[in-house]
Design an enzyme around this catalytic site. Structure first.
Site, PDB file in Angstrom:
ATOM      1  N   HIS A 198      57.723 -24.454 -56.387  1.00 31.39           N
ATOM      2  CA  HIS A 198      59.061 -25.034 -57.076  1.00 31.39           C
ATOM      3  C   HIS A 198      58.844 -25.062 -58.237  1.00 31.39           C
ATOM      4  O   HIS A 198      58.591 -26.633 -58.773  1.00 31.39           O
ATOM      5  CB  HIS A 198      59.674 -25.574 -56.683  1.00 31.39           C
ATOM      6  CG  HIS A 198      60.155 -25.169 -55.372  1.00 31.39           C
ATOM      7  ND1 HIS A 198      62.343 -25.042 -55.294  1.00 31.39           N
ATOM      8  CD2 HIS A 198      60.175 -24.972 -54.247  1.00 31.39           C
ATOM      9  CE1 HIS A 198      61.817 -24.135 -54.493  1.00 31.39           C
ATOM     10  NE2 HIS A 198      61.348 -24.262 -53.324  1.00 31.39           N
ATOM     11  N   ASP A 278      61.186 -17.647 -44.271  1.00 29.07           N
ATOM     12  CA  ASP A 278      62.005 -19.259 -44.613  1.00 29.07           C
ATOM     13  C   ASP A 278      63.688 -19.775 -43.958  1.00 29.07           C
ATOM     14  O   ASP A 278      64.685 -19.457 -44.838  1.00 29.07           O
ATOM     15  CB  ASP A 278      62.479 -18.980 -46.681  1.00 29.07           C
ATOM     16  CG  ASP A 278      62.382 -20.074 -47.180  1.00 29.07           C
ATOM     17  OD1 ASP A 278      62.337 -21.457 -46.817  1.00 29.07           O
ATOM     18  OD2 ASP A 278      63.215 -19.917 -48.372  1.00 29.07           O
TER      19      ASP A 278
END
Length: 379
Positions: A198, A278
């Protein structure tokens, strides 16, 4: 006391490195005792004919946000972890890191406490904790709530170092924009698996943070600076640095199969690309939607999205990810299995050095049909 003895034979058995044809494995009271050529393994007790199917250790998934209808963020408790672990066990996962998505400091403390207690109580499958945030980049926030994204402060660092003493494995995803190199070094020295993600950082910046102690990159290609002609970004750093491994969401949605093929060929070793699901609350269920905090996430056509269309986790289990690697990205089945089992296990230190020790420590085994389209329960 009568022993429960089961021997499995006549299949392809994955020993952590290779698929072994003509081998058998013998379990006594649930523990692997012998593994070798078929003729050398005793056939007392129950004998299961695999009929050419594949038998592997259970998957090792280092990024599971939810499952069985619940999200870890919504209730970071041991009860939630038991439910998530059970759902993923039915999907073939024997070892996992429950993952807390960016949230408040109170939720982070609760997640650490829950994971610590789950490990102490021996909740099957729970190997530690993955904190994905909150020390990320707003520019590459993805589905993370920007209200909770913030720089790492001294008290955060102290909390993480303390948590690393309590947990067998602690993975922390951070962005260079919100942490310092000294903080990364401190975490690495404490045994934390620091993962870059990120982030919109440059190649040069990422390489500095790798030198400082980061050993991993979170979901390669997603929510990060991309590989460009003049600026290679975090993607370039992940591929060029042999000192890091990189997780991958191989659902053919988050990353195109041709991009996966190229990255697989380009990755410098000894670091490896490994698979993560995920996974979110819908894993192991037929739910069509769920909530993360107060935000609604809908399940449509194999994707999970916020109402604005942003991808929010993945509707994926690792057998399907292996299928994508093999059938669409030209990755060998052995390499795909290593990516789902051996490589992530090594990263968090749960894998033995010999085939028999490896099969013992990853003692759940999974049978996968030869076309990789179906599976039976973990043994």
């Amino acid at each position: 006391m009568t022993q429960n003895i089961v021997t499995l034979r006549n299949g392809h058995i994955f020993d952590g490195k290779m698929l072994r044809a003509g081998h058998a494995i013998r379990f006594v009271d649930g523990h692997a005792r012998e593994f070798g050529p078929d003729a050398e393994v005793p056939k007392d007790g129950k004998v299961v004919d695999l009929s050419g199917d594949f038998l592997t250790p259970g998957y090792v998934d280092l990024q599971i946000n939810g499952g069985g209808g619940v999200m870890f963020n919504n209730d970071p408790s041991v009860h939630t972890l038991r439910r998530i672990a059970k759902a993923h066990r039915n999907l073939g996962v024997s070892i996992l890191l429950p993952t807390l998505i960016t949230d408040s400091a109170e939720k982070i403390r609760a997640a650490i406490a829950a994971a610590t207690r789950a490990v102490q109580e021996g909740v099957p499958g729970i190997a530690g904790l993955h904190l994905e945030g909150p020390h990320l980049s707003i520019a590459r926030k993805g589905a993370h709530d920007p209200a909770f994204i913030r720089p790492m402060e001294d008290n955060d660092l102290e909390m993480l170092v303390a948590a690393s003493r309590l947990l067998p494995a602690l993975k922390v995803t951070v962005a260079p924009e919100s942490v310092t190199e000294d903080q990364v070094s401190t975490l690495a020295r404490a045994g934390v698996l620091v993962s870059l993600g990120h982030s919109d950082a440059s190649l040069e910046t990422c390489m500095r943070y790798i030198a400082a102690g980061a050993r991993c990159v979170t979901h390669l290609f997603n929510a990060m600076s991309q590989l460009g002609n003049r600026e290679p970004g975090l993607v370039g750093a992940a591929l060029a640095s042999g000192g890091v491994s990189a997780s991958l969401i191989a659902d053919a949605v988050h990353v195109h199969p041709e991009t996966i093929r190229t990255a697989w060929a380009a990755k410098a070793g000894p670091g490896r690309i490994f698979l993560v699901s995920d996974a979110m609350a819908v894993a192991g269920t037929d739910l069509a939607e769920f909530e993360l905090g107060e935000r609604l996430i809908r399940r449509r056509g194999g994707t999970l999205k916020l109402q604005d269309g942003t991808l929010a986790g993945a509707d994926l289990e690792l057998t399907s990810a292996i299928k994508v690697l093999v059938e669409k990205s030209n990755v060998s089945l052995e390499s795909a299995l290593q990516a789902a089992i051996s490589h992530p296990a090594i990263l968090i230190g749960v894998q033995g050095t010999r085939a028999d020790a490896r099969l013992r420590r990853l003692s759940e085994l999974r049978r996968v049909s030869s076309d990789l389209t179906s599976s039976v329960a973990v043994l």
